[in-house]
Design a protein around this motif. Structure first.
Motif, PDB file in Angstrom:
ATOM      1  N   LYS A 100       9.107  10.328  15.484  1.00 40.80           N
ATOM      2  CA  LYS A 100       9.117   9.397  16.617  1.00 40.80           C
ATOM      3  C   LYS A 100      10.139   9.846  17.670  1.00 40.80           C
ATOM      4  O   LYS A 100       9.868   9.797  18.864  1.00 40.80           O
ATOM      5  CB  LYS A 100       9.491   7.988  16.151  1.00 40.80           C
TER       6      LYS A 100
ATOM      7  N   PRO B 227      16.744   9.341   8.686  1.00 37.25           N
ATOM      8  CA  PRO B 227      16.714   8.071   7.952  1.00 37.25           C
ATOM      9  C   PRO B 227      15.431   7.986   7.131  1.00 37.25           C
ATOM     10  O   PRO B 227      15.428   7.472   6.022  1.00 37.25           O
ATOM     11  CB  PRO B 227      16.758   7.002   9.044  1.00 37.25           C
TER      12      PRO B 227
ATOM     13  N   ASP C 149       0.865  -1.185   0.000  1.00 28.03           N
ATOM     14  CA  ASP C 149       0.000   0.000   0.000  1.00 28.03           C
ATOM     15  C   ASP C 149       0.911   1.249   0.000  1.00 28.03           C
ATOM     16  O   ASP C 149       1.746   1.389   0.906  1.00 28.03           O
ATOM     17  CB  ASP C 149      -0.880  -0.034   1.267  1.00 28.03           C
TER      18      ASP C 149
ATOM     19  N   LYS D 196       1.732   3.193   3.170  1.00 32.66           N
ATOM     20  CA  LYS D 196       2.720   2.723   4.155  1.00 32.66           C
ATOM     21  C   LYS D 196       4.025   3.512   3.990  1.00 32.66           C
ATOM     22  O   LYS D 196       4.623   3.936   4.975  1.00 32.66           O
ATOM     23  CB  LYS D 196       2.995   1.222   3.991  1.00 32.66           C
TER      24      LYS D 196
ATOM     25  N   GLY E 140       3.119   6.115   6.477  1.00 34.00           N
ATOM     26  CA  GLY E 140       3.716   5.321   7.550  1.00 34.00           C
ATOM     27  C   GLY E 140       5.168   5.680   7.817  1.00 34.00           C
ATOM     28  O   GLY E 140       5.604   5.745   8.964  1.00 34.00           O
TER      29      GLY E 140
ATOM     30  N   LYS F 294       9.381   9.974   9.305  1.00 34.27           N
ATOM     31  CA  LYS F 294       8.598   9.498  10.446  1.00 34.27           C
ATOM     32  C   LYS F 294       9.494   9.151  11.637  1.00 34.27           C
ATOM     33  O   LYS F 294       9.088   9.294  12.791  1.00 34.27           O
ATOM     34  CB  LYS F 294       7.776   8.279  10.015  1.00 34.27           C
TER      35      LYS F 294
ATOM     36  N   SER G  88      24.360   4.568  13.398  1.00 30.03           N
ATOM     37  CA  SER G  88      24.156   3.249  13.977  1.00 30.03           C
ATOM     38  C   SER G  88      25.463   2.708  14.523  1.00 30.03           C
ATOM     39  O   SER G  88      26.549   3.062  14.098  1.00 30.03           O
ATOM     40  CB  SER G  88      23.580   2.311  12.922  1.00 30.03           C
TER      41      SER G  88
ATOM     42  N   ASN H 230      17.240   8.817   2.474  1.00 29.21           N
ATOM     43  CA  ASN H 230      18.348   8.802   3.435  1.00 29.21           C
ATOM     44  C   ASN H 230      19.667   8.918   2.682  1.00 29.21           C
ATOM     45  O   ASN H 230      19.953   8.116   1.794  1.00 29.21           O
ATOM     46  CB  ASN H 230      18.315   7.486   4.245  1.00 29.21           C
TER      47      ASN H 230
ATOM     48  N   PRO I 119      12.862  -4.168   4.042  1.00 27.67           N
ATOM     49  CA  PRO I 119      11.940  -3.126   4.548  1.00 27.67           C
ATOM     50  C   PRO I 119      12.504  -1.709   4.447  1.00 27.67           C
ATOM     51  O   PRO I 119      11.752  -0.734   4.377  1.00 27.67           O
ATOM     52  CB  PRO I 119      11.723  -3.516   6.017  1.00 27.67           C
TER      53      PRO I 119
ATOM     54  N   SER J 171      16.959  -0.489  15.847  1.00 21.90           N
ATOM     55  CA  SER J 171      17.497   0.778  15.338  1.00 21.90           C
ATOM     56  C   SER J 171      16.603   1.954  15.738  1.00 21.90           C
ATOM     57  O   SER J 171      17.089   3.032  16.052  1.00 21.90           O
ATOM     58  CB  SER J 171      17.711   0.724  13.821  1.00 21.90           C
TER      59      SER J 171
ATOM     60  N   HIS K  58      19.191  13.867  12.196  1.00 26.59           N
ATOM     61  CA  HIS K  58      19.527  12.862  11.178  1.00 26.59           C
ATOM     62  C   HIS K  58      18.191  12.297  10.673  1.00 26.59           C
ATOM     63  O   HIS K  58      17.321  11.952  11.472  1.00 26.59           O
ATOM     64  CB  HIS K  58      20.396  11.751  11.771  1.00 26.59           C
TER      65      HIS K  58
ATOM     66  N   ALA L  58      29.032   5.023  10.604  1.00 25.62           N
ATOM     67  CA  ALA L  58      27.700   5.005   9.992  1.00 25.62           C
ATOM     68  C   ALA L  58      27.304   6.439   9.634  1.00 25.62           C
ATOM     69  O   ALA L  58      28.129   7.198   9.137  1.00 25.62           O
ATOM     70  CB  ALA L  58      26.704   4.310  10.902  1.00 25.62           C
ATOM     71  N   CYS L  59      26.072   6.826   9.905  1.00 29.57           N
ATOM     72  CA  CYS L  59      25.613   8.158   9.476  1.00 29.57           C
ATOM     73  C   CYS L  59      26.255   9.306  10.264  1.00 29.57           C
ATOM     74  O   CYS L  59      26.096  10.471   9.899  1.00 29.57           O
ATOM     75  CB  CYS L  59      24.096   8.265   9.612  1.00 29.57           C
TER      76      CYS L  59
ATOM     77  N   GLU M  22      29.959   6.061   4.686  1.00 35.46           N
ATOM     78  CA  GLU M  22      29.873   4.627   4.922  1.00 35.46           C
ATOM     79  C   GLU M  22      29.747   3.899   3.588  1.00 35.46           C
ATOM     80  O   GLU M  22      29.374   2.733   3.540  1.00 35.46           O
ATOM     81  CB  GLU M  22      28.757   4.270   5.900  1.00 35.46           C
TER      82      GLU M  22
HETATM   83  P1  HMG Z   1       8.585  -2.122   8.338  1.00 33.08           P
HETATM   84  O1  HMG Z   1       8.729  -3.222   9.331  1.00 33.08           O
HETATM   85  O2  HMG Z   1       8.328  -2.499   6.934  1.00 33.08           O
HETATM   86  O3  HMG Z   1       7.482  -1.095   8.718  1.00 33.08           O
HETATM   87  O4  HMG Z   1       9.947  -1.280   8.349  1.00 33.08           O
HETATM   88  P2  HMG Z   1       6.304  -1.178   9.816  1.00 33.08           P
HETATM   89  O5  HMG Z   1       5.475  -2.379   9.556  1.00 33.08           O
HETATM   90  O6  HMG Z   1       6.879  -0.949  11.190  1.00 33.08           O
HETATM   91  O7  HMG Z   1       5.484   0.106   9.367  1.00 33.08           O
HETATM   92  C1  HMG Z   1       6.069   1.361   9.357  1.00 33.08           C
HETATM   93  C2  HMG Z   1       4.985   2.375   9.679  1.00 33.08           C
HETATM   94  O8  HMG Z   1       4.036   2.379   8.583  1.00 33.08           O
HETATM   95  C3  HMG Z   1       4.169   2.041  10.933  1.00 33.08           C
HETATM   96  O9  HMG Z   1       3.861   3.298  11.532  1.00 33.08           O
HETATM   97  C4  HMG Z   1       2.904   1.430  10.367  1.00 33.08           C
HETATM   98  O10 HMG Z   1       1.782   1.558  11.215  1.00 33.08           O
HETATM   99  C5  HMG Z   1       2.720   2.268   9.110  1.00 33.08           C
HETATM  100  P3  HMG Z   1       4.216   3.524  13.095  1.00 33.08           P
HETATM  101  O11 HMG Z   1       3.419   2.547  13.856  1.00 33.08           O
HETATM  102  O12 HMG Z   1       5.708   3.257  13.219  1.00 33.08           O
HETATM  103  O13 HMG Z   1       3.861   4.962  13.321  1.00 33.08           O
HETATM  104  N1  HMG Z   1       1.884   1.631   8.098  1.00 33.08           N
HETATM  105  C6  HMG Z   1       0.957   2.294   7.379  1.00 33.08           C
HETATM  106  N2  HMG Z   1       0.563   3.590   7.398  1.00 33.08           N
HETATM  107  C7  HMG Z   1      -0.414   3.976   6.500  1.00 33.08           C
HETATM  108  N3  HMG Z   1      -1.013   3.099   5.653  1.00 33.08           N
HETATM  109  C8  HMG Z   1      -0.639   1.810   5.613  1.00 33.08           C
HETATM  110  C9  HMG Z   1       0.378   1.356   6.493  1.00 33.08           C
HETATM  111  N4  HMG Z   1       0.974   0.163   6.710  1.00 33.08           N
HETATM  112  C10 HMG Z   1       1.898   0.351   7.688  1.00 33.08           C
HETATM  113  N5  HMG Z   1      -1.246   0.990   4.747  1.00 33.08           N
HETATM  114  C11 HMG Z   1      11.646   0.090   9.252  1.00 33.08           C
HETATM  115  C12 HMG Z   1      10.172  -0.041   8.973  1.00 33.08           C
HETATM  116  C13 HMG Z   1      11.978   1.450   9.763  1.00 33.08           C
HETATM  117  C14 HMG Z   1      12.035  -0.911  10.343  1.00 33.08           C
HETATM  118  C15 HMG Z   1      12.439  -0.189   7.956  1.00 33.08           C
HETATM  119  O14 HMG Z   1      12.164   0.852   7.054  1.00 33.08           O
HETATM  120  C16 HMG Z   1      13.915  -0.284   8.164  1.00 33.08           C
HETATM  121  O15 HMG Z   1      14.450  -1.320   8.542  1.00 33.08           O
HETATM  122  N6  HMG Z   1      14.653   0.828   7.902  1.00 33.08           N
HETATM  123  C17 HMG Z   1      16.079   0.864   8.015  1.00 33.08           C
HETATM  124  C18 HMG Z   1      16.512   1.166   9.441  1.00 33.08           C
HETATM  125  C19 HMG Z   1      16.228   2.597   9.832  1.00 33.08           C
HETATM  126  O16 HMG Z   1      16.093   3.464   9.004  1.00 33.08           O
HETATM  127  N7  HMG Z   1      16.204   2.870  11.155  1.00 33.08           N
HETATM  128  C20 HMG Z   1      16.011   4.206  11.638  1.00 33.08           C
HETATM  129  C21 HMG Z   1      16.843   4.495  12.886  1.00 33.08           C
HETATM  130  S1  HMG Z   1      18.539   3.984  12.684  1.00 33.08           S
HETATM  131  C22 HMG Z   1      19.303   5.238  11.740  1.00 33.08           C
HETATM  132  O17 HMG Z   1      18.779   6.290  11.603  1.00 33.08           O
HETATM  133  C23 HMG Z   1      20.638   4.938  11.134  1.00 33.08           C
HETATM  134  C24 HMG Z   1      20.650   4.711   9.639  1.00 33.08           C
HETATM  135  O18 HMG Z   1      20.457   5.951   8.970  1.00 33.08           O
HETATM  136  C25 HMG Z   1      21.961   4.058   9.241  1.00 33.08           C
HETATM  137  C26 HMG Z   1      23.273   4.673   9.698  1.00 33.08           C
HETATM  138  O19 HMG Z   1      23.451   5.185  10.793  1.00 33.08           O
HETATM  139  O20 HMG Z   1      24.192   4.531   8.902  1.00 33.08           O
HETATM  140  C27 HMG Z   1      19.549   3.771   9.184  1.00 33.08           C
END
Ligand code: HMG
Length: 359
Positions: A248, A241, A30, A33, A37, A244, A314, A284, A153, A205, A239, A113-114, A82
């Motif tokens: 948070k 990523p 969808d 998301k 999301g 949303k 990270s 990102n 994801p 994360s 930062h 990392a970032c 990175e």
């Molecule tokens: P996921 O498991 O696919 O997503 O991956 P989800 O199922 O948790 O859904 C995400 C949100 O979408 C949720 O909202 C759902 O409710 C919503 P929330 O509850 O969180 O508010 N949702 C919808 N909304 C509207 N309509 C819909 C619908 N369906 C679901 N139909 C995840 C999400 C972030 C885990 C994934 O994207 C991921 O693994 N990302 C990479 C890691 C990341 O970015 N982490 C962030 C913090 S770490 C960081 O910033 C460091 C980084 O930049 C790297 C570095 O340092 O080098 C990543």
């Protein structure tokens, strides 16, 4: 002007992008998301002949071109990334090749990392402030290409970009030497040697990012009410990523401070959301993501405007910096880099994306 800070800024974005709604259709998800999301809109993607080096080199050339000095005035060239090209040869050497730098300067790459770009920037600022620079300036670049394995994801959060800084006088912004760091060892996101894509514990994360936010801002408050301290800042940059995640982090901060949810949301909408306008178009860009947001916040800011910058990488390490806009911020010359690159870039369709990713 004798204070130390950012004397010039340059940004570079790649020449192609994918709309996340096209990715959603491709992956059978969808689109809400991704857009609602996660708050994602567009994924910046490399075009023919582009890579992390060409992005870094282009940002560096732009920052150098609008600075009053010349390459012989540089005493340090550091690249935070990175997206390493080599396990030994630093990205700074690849960039020097690309833009024709050689001479009496220190050259290296930083990695966390970032957070790696922020580390390079802090080191350059501290090198200037220590007196070791002996009047020389630093060229610091944060450059990355963020790609996850196809169907991961994290795929909708991909992106790319580079931000370059000349660290010298504080024409664009003064950066306070006092900053607020927090680190904890974690395997939340990492990329083992020899692997092309990161491994991610998504939920961990998110939790690490929230802890880092809360701890860094608690230090900034220094025992005073944080809401009062934040009154002094026109913009709070994070930062990014994905947008949303930033919301948070801010909501968690409000919860930790005991703020009313509505008040925290209002703070997010007024001081955080506007800073992510460019990030929504890039996705990102890892080390460059925070600094893309800071560049947006500083563009057009009156001299004296205060901006906070929360860096997260990270692993995990984080640091909250505070900046004051200088006289050149109001003109925001680097806006032309972003607007020009965005106007020139090509939107690709799902088939082209599939061919690019191979899956
Ligand atoms: P996921 O498991 O696919 O997503 O991956 P989800 O199922 O948790 O859904 C995400 C949100 O979408 C949720 O909202 C759902 O409710 C919503 P929330 O509850 O969180 O508010 N949702 C919808 N909304 C509207 N309509 C819909 C619908 N369906 C679901 N139909 C995840 C999400 C972030 C885990 C994934 O994207 C991921 O693994 N990302 C990479 C890691 C990341 O970015 N982490 C962030 C913090 S770490 C960081 O910033 C460091 C980084 O930049 C790297 C570095 O340092 O080098 C990543």
């Amino acid at each position: 002007m004798t204070t130390t800070g950012i004397a010039s800024l340059g940004l570079a974005l790649p020449s192609r992008y994918l709309d996340v709604r096209d990715l959603a259709a491709l992956r059978g998800v969808d689109p809400d998301k991704f857009t609602k999301g996660l708050g994602c809109h567009e994924i910046a993607l490399l075009g023919e002949g582009e890579d992390v080096v060409t992005l870094a080199a282009s940002a560096a050339e732009r920052a150098l071109a609008r600075w009053g000095g010349s390459p012989k005035d540089l005493g340090l060239v550091a690249v935070g990334t990175e997206t390493a090209q080599d396990m030994s040869r630093p990205l700074s050497a690849f960039v020097a090749d690309a833009i024709g730098l050689r001479g009496a300067y220190r050259s290296y790459e930083t990695k966390h990392a970032c957070y790696g770009g922020t580390v390079a920037l802090r080191q350059a600022l501290e090198w200037k402030a220590s007196g070791a620079a002996r009047g020389k300036a630093a060229l610091v670049i944060a450059s990355d290409v963020a790609l996850y394995a196809p169907k991961d994801p994290g795929e909708p959060t991909q992106g790319a970009g580079a931000v370059a800084f000349i660290v010298d006088d504080a024409s664009v912004a003064e950066v306070d030497l006092e900053s607020h760091a927090w680190a904890e060892p974690a395997f939340d996101f990492w990329r083992p040697v020899g692997e092309s894509f990161p491994r991610v514990d998504g939920p961990l994360s998110l939790a690490c990012y929230e802890t880092a936010t809360t701890e860094c801002f608690r230090q900034l408050a220094g025992g005073r009410p944080l809401a009062d301290v934040l009154e002094g800042f026109a913009a709070l940059c994070f930062h990014v990523p994905f947008p949303k995640m930033v919301k948070k982090g801010v909501m968690k901060l409000g919860e930790a401070q005991g703020w009313d949810e509505g008040a925290t949301s209002a703070l997010f909408e007024s001081k955080v959301m506007p800073t992510m306008e460019w990030n929504r178009r890039t996705g990102n860009s890892y080390t460059a993501a925070l600094w893309t947001s800071v560049a947006k916040a500083l563009a057009g800011a009156a001299s004296g405007t205060r901006v906070a910058a929360f860096s997260y990488g990270s692993g995990f390490g984080s640091e909250l910096l505070t900046l004051t806009a200088g006289p050149a911020a109001a003109a925001g010359a680097w806006v032309a880099d972003v607007e020009g690159d965005l106007a020139r870039r090509e939107r690709i369709d799902a088939d082209t994306y599939l061919a690019y990713r191979g899956a």
